[in-house]
Design a protein around this motif. Structure first.
Motif, PDB file in Angstrom:
ATOM      1  N   HIS A   9      -2.919 -23.892 -86.239  1.00 22.99           N
ATOM      2  CA  HIS A   9      -4.133 -23.755 -87.050  1.00 22.99           C
ATOM      3  C   HIS A   9      -4.941 -22.540 -86.605  1.00 22.99           C
ATOM      4  N   PHE A  10      -5.057 -22.364 -85.291  1.00 23.85           N
ATOM      5  CA  PHE A  10      -5.823 -21.231 -84.767  1.00 23.85           C
ATOM      6  C   PHE A  10      -5.190 -19.904 -85.160  1.00 23.85           C
ATOM      7  N   ILE A  11      -3.885 -19.802 -85.030  1.00 20.06           N
ATOM      8  CA  ILE A  11      -3.216 -18.545 -85.359  1.00 20.06           C
ATOM      9  C   ILE A  11      -3.311 -18.256 -86.848  1.00 20.06           C
ATOM     10  N   SER A  12      -3.232 -19.308 -87.652  1.00 16.34           N
ATOM     11  CA  SER A  12      -3.374 -19.122 -89.098  1.00 16.34           C
ATOM     12  C   SER A  12      -4.758 -18.577 -89.447  1.00 16.34           C
ATOM     13  N   ILE A  13      -5.796 -19.186 -88.865  1.00 18.18           N
ATOM     14  CA  ILE A  13      -7.162 -18.721 -89.127  1.00 18.18           C
ATOM     15  C   ILE A  13      -7.376 -17.328 -88.552  1.00 18.18           C
ATOM     16  N   LEU A  14      -6.845 -17.099 -87.343  1.00 18.44           N
ATOM     17  CA  LEU A  14      -7.024 -15.806 -86.684  1.00 18.44           C
ATOM     18  C   LEU A  14      -6.449 -14.666 -87.517  1.00 18.44           C
ATOM     19  N   GLY A  15      -5.250 -14.891 -88.067  1.00 16.36           N
ATOM     20  CA  GLY A  15      -4.647 -13.842 -88.886  1.00 16.36           C
ATOM     21  C   GLY A  15      -5.455 -13.546 -90.133  1.00 16.36           C
ATOM     22  N   LYS A  16      -5.969 -14.610 -90.769  1.00 13.37           N
ATOM     23  CA  LYS A  16      -6.772 -14.398 -91.971  1.00 13.37           C
ATOM     24  C   LYS A  16      -8.082 -13.691 -91.645  1.00 13.37           C
ATOM     25  N   CYS A  17      -8.702 -14.068 -90.515  1.00 21.72           N
ATOM     26  CA  CYS A  17      -9.947 -13.408 -90.113  1.00 21.72           C
ATOM     27  C   CYS A  17      -9.711 -11.938 -89.780  1.00 21.72           C
ATOM     28  N   PHE A  18      -8.576 -11.654 -89.149  1.00 23.05           N
ATOM     29  CA  PHE A  18      -8.280 -10.274 -88.763  1.00 23.05           C
ATOM     30  C   PHE A  18      -8.055  -9.394 -89.989  1.00 23.05           C
TER      31      PHE A  18
ATOM     32  N   PRO B 184     -22.195 -17.214 -80.995  1.00 17.85           N
ATOM     33  CA  PRO B 184     -22.336 -18.186 -79.900  1.00 17.85           C
ATOM     34  C   PRO B 184     -21.163 -18.124 -78.933  1.00 17.85           C
ATOM     35  N   ASP B 185     -21.418 -18.419 -77.667  1.00 21.46           N
ATOM     36  CA  ASP B 185     -20.346 -18.582 -76.696  1.00 21.46           C
ATOM     37  C   ASP B 185     -19.641 -19.915 -76.952  1.00 21.46           C
ATOM     38  N   VAL B 186     -18.358 -19.970 -76.586  1.00 20.23           N
ATOM     39  CA  VAL B 186     -17.557 -21.171 -76.865  1.00 20.23           C
ATOM     40  C   VAL B 186     -16.987 -21.711 -75.560  1.00 20.23           C
ATOM     41  N   LYS B 187     -16.360 -22.876 -75.630  1.00 18.53           N
ATOM     42  CA  LYS B 187     -15.875 -23.534 -74.422  1.00 18.53           C
ATOM     43  C   LYS B 187     -14.585 -24.298 -74.716  1.00 18.53           C
ATOM     44  N   ASN B 188     -14.019 -24.854 -73.634  1.00 18.08           N
ATOM     45  CA  ASN B 188     -12.806 -25.683 -73.675  1.00 18.08           C
ATOM     46  C   ASN B 188     -11.636 -24.948 -74.317  1.00 18.08           C
ATOM     47  N   ASP B 189     -10.870 -25.616 -75.159  1.00 14.31           N
ATOM     48  CA  ASP B 189      -9.648 -25.021 -75.686  1.00 14.31           C
ATOM     49  C   ASP B 189      -9.920 -23.792 -76.540  1.00 14.31           C
ATOM     50  N   PHE B 190     -11.052 -23.786 -77.232  1.00 16.08           N
ATOM     51  CA  PHE B 190     -11.393 -22.625 -78.035  1.00 16.08           C
ATOM     52  C   PHE B 190     -11.549 -21.395 -77.132  1.00 16.08           C
ATOM     53  N   ALA B 191     -12.252 -21.574 -76.017  1.00 16.24           N
ATOM     54  CA  ALA B 191     -12.440 -20.473 -75.082  1.00 16.24           C
ATOM     55  C   ALA B 191     -11.111 -20.036 -74.468  1.00 16.24           C
ATOM     56  N   PHE B 192     -10.252 -20.990 -74.125  1.00 14.67           N
ATOM     57  CA  PHE B 192      -8.975 -20.649 -73.499  1.00 14.67           C
ATOM     58  C   PHE B 192      -8.104 -19.811 -74.425  1.00 14.67           C
ATOM     59  N   MET B 193      -8.048 -20.182 -75.693  1.00 16.82           N
ATOM     60  CA  MET B 193      -7.228 -19.399 -76.630  1.00 16.82           C
ATOM     61  C   MET B 193      -7.778 -17.994 -76.816  1.00 16.82           C
ATOM     62  N   LEU B 194      -9.100 -17.851 -76.789  1.00 20.12           N
ATOM     63  CA  LEU B 194      -9.683 -16.516 -76.912  1.00 20.12           C
ATOM     64  C   LEU B 194      -9.381 -15.669 -75.674  1.00 20.12           C
ATOM     65  N   HIS B 195      -9.374 -16.293 -74.483  1.00 13.43           N
ATOM     66  CA  HIS B 195      -8.962 -15.566 -73.277  1.00 13.43           C
ATOM     67  C   HIS B 195      -7.507 -15.112 -73.392  1.00 13.43           C
ATOM     68  N   MET B 196      -6.671 -15.917 -73.988  1.00  6.60           N
ATOM     69  CA  MET B 196      -5.260 -15.576 -74.141  1.00  6.60           C
ATOM     70  C   MET B 196      -5.069 -14.405 -75.096  1.00  6.60           C
ATOM     71  N   ILE B 197      -5.783 -14.429 -76.233  1.00  3.12           N
ATOM     72  CA  ILE B 197      -5.581 -13.326 -77.186  1.00  3.12           C
ATOM     73  C   ILE B 197      -6.207 -12.037 -76.666  1.00  3.12           C
ATOM     74  N   ASP B 198      -7.151 -12.130 -75.739  1.00  4.23           N
ATOM     75  CA  ASP B 198      -7.678 -10.913 -75.120  1.00  4.23           C
ATOM     76  C   ASP B 198      -6.599 -10.194 -74.320  1.00  4.23           C
ATOM     77  N   GLN B 199      -5.644 -10.955 -73.779  1.00  6.12           N
ATOM     78  CA  GLN B 199      -4.538 -10.329 -73.057  1.00  6.12           C
ATOM     79  C   GLN B 199      -3.586  -9.614 -74.011  1.00  6.12           C
ATOM     80  N   TYR B 200      -3.594 -10.064 -75.266  1.00  3.77           N
ATOM     81  CA  TYR B 200      -2.745  -9.405 -76.267  1.00  3.77           C
ATOM     82  C   TYR B 200      -3.460  -8.193 -76.864  1.00  3.77           C
TER      83      TYR B 200
END
Length: 795
Positions: free
Chosen positions: A147-156, A356-372
């Motif tokens: 779900h996150f990757i689907s939304i991320l691609g559309k937002c990008f 807004p700043d985010v937390k938990n799994d939402f924050a973790f996935m954003l940290h991961m895509i920052d590496q990409y």
């Protein structure tokens, strides 16, 4: 040989997941592929080639040393001193014998590590690959990731993202193209002039800049479809954020699989380092086959020992690199909190302050895509911003509410002004400021109302209604409203929602405030000073006050109309009314008043008084109204009044009197000494008899006694020649006097709900009475004279 492509599904993750695979995961995936190739290569050799070859061992001389490639042994002196030629048993099964011996020695003499090394490599590699991608397949985490990757691609890829980032960075794509076009045009003109000197330009040269301008790409506004898609993305991101911020299953799964890989690495390094020396080229084997072959001791050659030894060292090096990469991943996971993600750098770079700043799994996935690629989180952050969402809503509103559509909704209100009413919109469309003929604007249940300086284009705007609207207004717009606004209506849920700028509208003439207050707030009403409202003539307060706010005294010198509508809350302090000497109209509705307030008797200019829906039982104080010489309208309806005192006769200036919805049983004859009465409403009472003195009211035009218990009508009623409306419905009348014909100006007659057997034919002489003005029941219609029925049918 087994093709490596068969294992591609284990070594390569789906392309869509690449944004959540940092460089160390990609690197370890490639290392896993190399390890997989080593395992597959070793397994293939194991299957396709002979594993071991064995030959009988020669018998040495006494004390003779036999030198093997890896060791030196001293043979026992019990061996015979002479070595004879090796002669085994002669059979026809030589090949089968040694195949059997090879197999037996492989199973008994060869070390298990040398036998199973390729399979161990293959198993460990598969485990590594499963650990690397398990969080992509686990049911509790894969749905969130997909779900996150689907939304991320559309937002990008969304055009709105590009537009929003361009606006906040101060770059307008269209203006940028214009600047480029102008610069290219200037350069081209200079080159043409330099080459041609004083010669005139040819037609082809003249057309070059024009062609550049025409063909340049222009950045158009978002179309309706793109706007709706972006709007849907905002809703998806909002719901997804609420969902994934509730837990940290993705973070936990990734930590667990990383820890498992580290433990696996340590295990492999430990036992491989200890056992790699067990891969020997030559091994001794003792097989009890003397009866079959004549030999018992054999010397065997492990055909793949040299290759497996090299492969094992190579495998150890690759595993070491893999392990150190996993250790780095562990350090990255634990040296800072990955369950919190701050968009501070995005806010500083883009200027969008409300991300807004985010937390938990939402924050973790954003940290991961920052590496990409950090650009993904920057473009994704646009859809977390309410400012960006409001801009999109504004754009969609402007597309939906065009000026032509708004003009079609214009209506003329009761103040004879062109009014536009907008209900439950997501905001205020900018196109409204193009409808310059607008005079009244009514906004109801609109959460994000921002009034920009463009409101100054509405030069005819005089009336503004805000019903449960969250309003923001530009200082320039406030200046405009100060000068132009005449009427303001505000409906609120909390007194703190009242806009502060309303106290500055110096040209305001009418102010209507509607809203409930808490019990504490109603005792200490915090209306600010109305001193600046120097032209205020009408003030309406619909709330639950316990006393008249002190701030109203600031406008007492010029206030003419005061309307107070309580919700049944008892109003106990009305002394401030005495200071409003210029009041001409006063309404105290639903205030739980038990007596007529004495402060009212000081209002010498009062013309209309409305005390509707109170708790009045006695109105003996009515005698004091004789001092109010200008009082023409008195409304005492919807109370509990049981009788009308004789003092009513002293109100000689009354023209309209409302006593409906009370408990009156007897009408005093003194009531009809108010000979200026034009409007008299006595409906919904318990009246049984109408005094004949009613004929004194020669100015009477409206008379209603519906829902009473009247059995007979006095003939004097029909002497009121100016009577236009007569309502006799729902009584106990059985006879209507022929003198009804005296009412030549009668236009409305209500008779339904009575017991008439026959209506007089003289009713037909009421020429002004039309079909719509005669209200009868279906059964009563048959009692009408035939000529009247025919007339009504014809009409």
């Amino acid at each position: 040989m087994i093709p490596v492509t068969e294992f591609r599904q284990f070594s390569e993750q789906q392309q869509q997941f690449r944004v959540l695979k940092p460089w160390w995961d990609v690197f370890t995936d490639y290392l896993s592929v190399v390890m997989l190739m080593i395992g597959v290569f070793g397994c293939t050799l194991q299957v396709m080639q002979d594993k071991i070859i064995c030959l009988p061992q020669r018998m040495p001389k006494p004390n003779q040393t036999i030198i093997f490639p890896n060791k030196t042994e001293l043979i026992s002196p019990a061996v015979p001193p002479e070595v004879h030629e090796m002669m085994g048993l002669k059979t026809n099964l030589d090949i089968q014998q040694y195949s059997f011996i090879n197999q037996m020695c492989y199973e008994k003499a060869l070390h298990w590590y040398a036998k199973y090394f390729p399979y161990l490599v293959l198993i460990h590699t598969v485990i590594f690959m499963v650990c690397s991608n398990f969080w992509f397949k686990f049911p509790g985490s894969c749905s969130k990731i997909e779900h996150f990757i689907s939304i991320l691609g559309k937002c990008f890829d969304s055009p709105w993202t590009t537009r929003a980032l361009s606006e906040v960075s101060g770059e307008n794509p269209e203006e940028k193209d214009n600047k480029k076009s102008s610069a290219s045009e200037a350069i081209l003109n200079e080159s043409v002039e330099g080459n041609l000197g004083n010669l005139e330009r040819t037609q082809s040269l003249k057309s070059i800049p024009e062609k550049i301008i025409v063909d340049k790409p222009t950045a158009s506004a978002l179309d309706k479809k793109e706007g709706e898609q972006a709007k849907a993305l905002f809703e998806k991101v909002k719901k997804f954020r609420l969902h994934v911020e509730e837990g940290d299953i993705l973070y936990i799964m990734y930590v667990r699989q990383t820890v498992l890989k580290v433990l696996k690495f340590l295990l492999i390094i430990a036992y491989n380092s200890a056992l790699v020396s067990k891969v020997e080229i030559t091994v001794k084997c003792n097989v009890d086959t003397q009866d079959m072959t004549g030999y018992k001791d054999f010397s065997c050659n492990h055909t793949m020992a040299h290759l497996f030894s090299k492969l094992s060292y190579c495998y150890l090096c690759i595993v070491a690199v893999y392990g150190f990469t996993c250790l780095y991943t562990s350090y990255w996971l634990f040296y800072r909190s990955l369950k919190e993600y701050s968009f501070e750098y995005v806010r500083q770079e883009t200027g969008i302050d409300d991300i807004p700043d985010v937390k938990n799994d939402f924050a973790f996935m954003l940290h991961m895509i920052d590496q990409y690629d950090p650009l993904y989180s920057k473009r994704f952050a646009v859809f977390l911003s309410e400012v960006s969402e409001n801009k999109l809503k504004q754009l969609n509103l402007n597309h939906e509410w065009t000026p032509d559509k708004l003009r079609q909704r214009l209506l003329t209100n009761h103040n004879d002004r062109l009014e536009l009413q907008l209900f439950m919109l997501s905001g205020l469309p900018d196109t409204i400021f193009e409808v310059t003929e607008l005079q009244s604007l009514k906004l109801e249940i609109i959460n994000n109302v921002t009034i920009p300086p463009a409101i100054a284009q509405l030069e005819d705007l005089q009336e503004l209604s805000l019903y449960q609207c969250c309003l923001k207004i530009h200082p320039t717009a406030i200046s405009f409203l100060k000068e132009n606004l005449k009427v303001l209506r505000v409906k609120f849920d909390d007194s703190r929602e009242l806009p502060n700028w309303l106290y500055q509208l110096r040209n305001l003439e009418e102010l209507y405030l509607i809203g409930s207050l808490s019990p504490d707030a109603s005792k200490n009403v915090v209306l600010e000073s109305l001193r600046e409202l120097k032209n205020l003539k009408t003030l309406s307060l619909k709330s639950n006050f316990t006393k008249i706010p002190q701030s109203i005294v600031d406008v007492s010198s010029h206030l003419q109309r005061l309307y107070i509508y309580n919700d049944g809350t008892k109003m106990v302090m009305l002394n401030n009314l005495k200071k409003m000497v210029n009041l001409t109209e006063l309404e105290l509705v639903h205030c739980d008043l038990e007596r007529i307030p004495h402060a009212v008797f000081s209002l010498s200019n009062l013309q209309e008084l409305d005390l509707k829906e109170n708790n009045l039982h006695s109105i003996e104080e009515i005698v004091s109204f004789q001092h109010l010489r200008k009082l023409t309208c008195l409304k005492l309806w919807h109370n509990s009044i049981a009788y009308i005192p004789e003092h009513i006769k002293k109100l000689s200036s009354l023209e309209r009197l409302y006593f409906s919805n009370n408990k009156i049983e007897i009408l005093p004859s003194h009531l009809f000494l108010c000979n200026k009465l034009r409007y008299l409403d006595l409906s919904n009472n318990d009246i049984r008899f109408i005094p004949p003195e009613i004929g004194v009211l020669q100015s009477l035009q409206y008379f209603s006694v519906t829902c009473n218990k009247i059995e007979n009508l006095p003939d004097e009623l029909f002497f009121c020649k100016k009577l236009k409306t007569l309502k006799l419905g729902k009584n106990m009348l059985s006879l209507l006097s022929p003198k009804i014909s005296y009412l030549a100006q009668l236009t409305h007659l209500e008779l339904k709900g009575n017991h008439f057997e026959l209506l007089p034919p003289e009713l037909g002489f009421c020429r002004a009475l039309k079909r719509g003005g005669l209200v009868v029941e279906d059964t009563l219609f048959e009692t009408l004279p035939s000529d009247i029925r025919d007339k009504m049918k014809a009409e």
